[in-house]
Structures are given as C-alpha cells and as structure tokens.
Scaffold this active site. Structure first.
Site: not given
Length: 128
Positions: A106, A108
C-alpha cells in the site's frame, strides 16, 4: 499479445465515458481498478467523515472486484489518496478492519485536491 477487457460494476455510479471502473489484462489476469471516491450507486457523496468515506470507497472497490471475478484476497497493491494526512489514523482504522490479512502492499499520500472535493480516493491492482 495481451488483450485488455473493460470492467464496470452495475453496483457503482457510472463513470464518465473517459474511464472505466477497471481494466483486466488477459495475458496476466491483472486488474487495474480505477480510483473510487465515496459515492453511492447514484453518484452522490455519502454523508459522514473520513471513516464513512473510507468504507464507501472500499465497498465500491469490492463491487468492481466482484464484477471482475476477483476479491480482496487477490489484491496486490492499494493506493490511497487523502486530502488531509491528519485523517490517516481514522482512515487506517477502517482499512485495517476491512481488508483481509495479509494486507496488500500500500501507498498513502496526501494530495491537494480530489474529484468533487472529496477527502479520499482509493485505487487498487488485483489478479483473477
């Protein structure tokens, strides 16, 4: 030579003709899911704050995964775009509970502005 299949979920608001909910590459069965904002099936932004908006983005992505014949267990990468990094902890609380373990890779990042001035957009890459 690979082929690319366009995928759109009937459970999400229709995107303008300039993009699809996802594309699937037949050669490797890779699905690239377009960023989802916290809009309901009618294209209306759901009420609430970052947690409700995160839940809606994840639900919209799940709709597209299902339409593509995939699932969260097959997601390899997630990209999250936040309008304000101060929302990170609250967003992460929802994300942690919603996604299966092991979690996908991930990223972000904070961005200056998102479509319709929403506070979050989430995209993903998965396999079938």
């Amino acid at each position: 030579m690979s082929t690319v299949q366009t995928i759109n979920s009937p459970d999400n608001a229709a995107f303008p003709h300039i993009l699809s909910h996802a594309t699937k590459v037949q050669a490797g069965n890779i699905i690239f899911l377009s960023g989802q904002i916290p809009a309901d099936k009618n294209g209306q932004i759901v009420p609430g704050g970052i947690q409700e908006h995160t839940k809606q983005c994840l639900a919209n992505l799940e709709n597209v995964l299902k339409a593509a014949g995939s699932s969260w267990q097959q997601v390899a990468k997630v990209n999250i775009f936040l309008k304000d990094m101060a929302d990170f902890a609250a967003m992460n609380e929802v994300y942690e509970k919603a996604l299966p373990t092991p979690k996908p890779a991930r990223t972000c990042i904070q961005v200056a502005k998102l479509p319709f001035d929403v506070d979050i957009e989430i995209e993903a890459v998965a396999v079938v």
